[in-house]
Enzyme design. Structure first.
Site, PDB file in Angstrom:
ATOM      1  N   PRO A   2      58.263  20.147 -26.688  1.00 21.66           N
ATOM      2  CA  PRO A   2      57.140  19.244 -27.573  1.00 21.66           C
ATOM      3  C   PRO A   2      56.232  17.706 -26.097  1.00 21.66           C
ATOM      4  O   PRO A   2      56.711  17.571 -25.570  1.00 21.66           O
ATOM      5  CB  PRO A   2      57.933  18.288 -29.046  1.00 21.66           C
ATOM      6  CG  PRO A   2      59.095  18.601 -27.601  1.00 21.66           C
ATOM      7  CD  PRO A   2      58.989  19.833 -27.199  1.00 21.66           C
ATOM      8  N   GLU A   3      55.500  17.647 -27.354  1.00 20.29           N
ATOM      9  CA  GLU A   3      53.916  16.404 -26.311  1.00 20.29           C
ATOM     10  C   GLU A   3      54.767  15.561 -27.570  1.00 20.29           C
ATOM     11  O   GLU A   3      55.679  14.749 -27.915  1.00 20.29           O
ATOM     12  CB  GLU A   3      52.320  16.742 -26.753  1.00 20.29           C
ATOM     13  CG  GLU A   3      52.342  18.676 -26.369  1.00 20.29           C
ATOM     14  CD  GLU A   3      52.106  18.535 -24.686  1.00 20.29           C
ATOM     15  OE1 GLU A   3      52.232  18.004 -23.907  1.00 20.29           O
ATOM     16  OE2 GLU A   3      52.871  19.242 -24.526  1.00 20.29           O
TER      17      GLU A   3
END
Length: 96
Positions: A2-3
């Site tokens: 995930p960013e």
């Protein structure tokens, strides 16, 4: 992986169910982690109250009433699941 915006979204979603609440059931399932869990890890955090839930880069930080901080990385899935006591679990739980 995930960013940063997704990690913040997860933090905001967990805020009402973690912050101010006690960790009543703690379980570790991954003995093959790069860095093993500390000795007595479960005993150290079980029964502790989460006083704050913060984010630092891609890590979630749960400050505990013991003065310790539980560091959480979302790994490849980028998700955590929360279940109410007595409810059937439809998905896999978070594996720490």
């Amino acid at each position: 992986m995930p960013e940063l915006p997704e990690v913040e979204t997860v933090r905001l979603g967990l805020l009402p169910v973690l912050e101010g609440h006690v960790l009543t059931d703690v379980e570790t399932r991954r003995g093959d982690l790069r860095i093993p869990f500390p000795i007595n890890f479960v005993d150290r955090i079980k029964g502790r109250k989460v006083t704050a839930l913060r984010r630092r880069a891609k890590y979630l930080l749960a400050d505990l009433d013991s003065g310790e901080t539980l560091v959480i990385h979302l790994g490849m899935s980028g998700r955590m699941s929360v279940y109410s006591q007595g409810k059937q679990r439809a998905h896999r739980q978070l594996c720490l």
